[in-house]
Design an enzyme around this catalytic site. Structure first.
Site, PDB file in Angstrom:
ATOM      1  N   ASP A 117       0.828  -1.207   0.000  1.00  0.00           N
ATOM      2  CA  ASP A 117       0.000   0.000   0.000  1.00  0.00           C
ATOM      3  C   ASP A 117       0.861   1.254   0.000  1.00  0.00           C
ATOM      4  O   ASP A 117       1.493   1.579   1.002  1.00  0.00           O
ATOM      5  CB  ASP A 117      -0.893   0.012   1.252  1.00  0.00           C
ATOM      6  CG  ASP A 117      -1.993  -1.037   1.183  1.00  0.00           C
ATOM      7  OD1 ASP A 117      -2.743  -1.043   0.195  1.00  0.00           O
ATOM      8  OD2 ASP A 117      -2.084  -1.853   2.128  1.00  0.00           O
TER       9      ASP A 117
ATOM     10  N   ASP B 104     -10.327  -5.511  -0.745  1.00  0.00           N
ATOM     11  CA  ASP B 104      -9.289  -4.924   0.107  1.00  0.00           C
ATOM     12  C   ASP B 104      -9.893  -4.127   1.260  1.00  0.00           C
ATOM     13  O   ASP B 104     -10.518  -3.094   1.043  1.00  0.00           O
ATOM     14  CB  ASP B 104      -8.402  -4.020  -0.767  1.00  0.00           C
ATOM     15  CG  ASP B 104      -7.193  -3.490  -0.016  1.00  0.00           C
ATOM     16  OD1 ASP B 104      -6.956  -3.932   1.127  1.00  0.00           O
ATOM     17  OD2 ASP B 104      -6.487  -2.636  -0.589  1.00  0.00           O
TER      18      ASP B 104
HETATM   19  C1  DX5 Z   1      -6.288   0.378   3.131  1.00  0.00           C
HETATM   20  C2  DX5 Z   1      -5.330  -0.552   2.421  1.00  0.00           C
HETATM   21  C3  DX5 Z   1      -5.537  -1.986   2.752  1.00  0.00           C
HETATM   22  C4  DX5 Z   1      -5.298  -2.309   4.203  1.00  0.00           C
HETATM   23  C5  DX5 Z   1      -5.914  -3.636   4.553  1.00  0.00           C
HETATM   24  O1  DX5 Z   1      -6.046   1.669   2.707  1.00  0.00           O
HETATM   25  O2  DX5 Z   1      -5.489  -0.403   1.038  1.00  0.00           O
HETATM   26  O3  DX5 Z   1      -4.731  -2.800   1.926  1.00  0.00           O
HETATM   27  O4  DX5 Z   1      -3.943  -2.323   4.518  1.00  0.00           O
HETATM   28  O5  DX5 Z   1      -5.739  -3.881   5.916  1.00  0.00           O
HETATM   29  P1  DX5 Z   1      -6.850  -4.616   6.794  1.00  0.00           P
HETATM   30  O6  DX5 Z   1      -6.949  -5.996   6.272  1.00  0.00           O
HETATM   31  O7  DX5 Z   1      -6.282  -4.551   8.190  1.00  0.00           O
HETATM   32  O8  DX5 Z   1      -8.129  -3.840   6.642  1.00  0.00           O
HETATM   33 ZN    ZN Z   2      -4.532  -1.911  -0.280  1.00  0.00          ZN
END
Ligand code: DX5
Ligand code: ZN
Length: 216
Positions: free
Chosen positions: A34, A174
């Site tokens: 990310d 996601d």
């Molecule tokens: C949010 C990101 C995600 C996030 C997912 O902005 O794009 O990829 O890191 O993390 P979890 O699974 O903890 O929601």
């Molecule tokens: Zn992400």
């Protein structure tokens, strides 16, 4: 066969190399990365020096999620890491068709992420060009947020659009993914699940990776 892409945003950056070695030995498929610029989203994550470390350590294909404005400016640089997929945000691209062609010109899968407020029908004219649609199931910017339930109806609508237009687009989810919703997400037609906190904030990340991978 579902693909699992752990989000290293939730990992411990103090021991990033160790976290990546753990993923190498695990049953995960990709590594989700990310990148946030503090402009498109209200958070800043990391940039090229950290990507260098990931590229040099990871044996898994990289899944780069750009939460940045004007992604076109950096596509060449991100393409140099030879990711499996490079994802830009629908809301950040004025000329999405051109951006997608640019990503694909490097022989990389082109991904398009859509925020929770962006309707699936915005993709109607472009779906056949997209390799991966990433449906954001939280507002982008942070790990560990609560899954937005409306995501299920969006998966259904996207699946219909893909079928209707006979495209090969994969569906990625996601945000807020865990063992609580993974089975339902797969049943609805998701192909790739991203998970951050569920994996990295657990006592046994490898075991949680297996748990998700074993969900049918
Ligand atoms: C949010 C990101 C995600 C996030 C997912 O902005 O794009 O990829 O890191 O993390 P979890 O699974 O903890 O929601
Ligand atoms: Zn992400």
């Amino acid at each position: 066969m579902m693909l699992l892409s752990p989000s290293i945003l939730s990992s411990n950056f103090g021991i990033l190399e160790k976290e990546l070695l753990m993923l190498n030995e695990s049953s995960c498929d990709w590594v989700h990365i990310d990148v946030m610029d503090g402009v498109f989203v209200p958070n800043i994550s990391f940039g090229f020096p950290v990507l260098e470390v990931i590229k040099n350590t990871s044996l898994k294909p990289l899944d780069i999620h750009l939460m940045i404005t004007n992604p076109d400016k950096y596509i060449e640089k991100f393409a140099s890491y030879k990711p499996e997929v490079l994802t830009v945000h629908f809301e950040a691209c004025t000329h999405l068709h051109r951006t997608i062609q640019k990503i694909k010109s490097y022989d990389i899968k082109a991904g398009v992420a859509i925020n929770p407020h962006t309707p699936i029908n915005s993709l109607e004219s472009i779906i056949n060009e997209i390799d991966v649609v990433c449906i954001m199931s939280v507002n982008p910017g942070f790990g560990g947020q609560v899954f937005i339930e409306n995501t299920f109806s969006k998966i259904k609508a996207l699946k219909n659009l893909i079928t209707k237009q006979k495209s090969n687009t994969l569906i990625q989810i996601d945000g807020g993914v865990s063992d609580k919703n993974a089975a339902a997400l797969l049943k609805e037609g998701s192909d790739i699940l991203v998970a951050g906190n569920y994996i990295f904030k657990s006592n046994d990340p490898k075991d949680n990776i297996n748990k998700l991978k074993n969900i049918k």
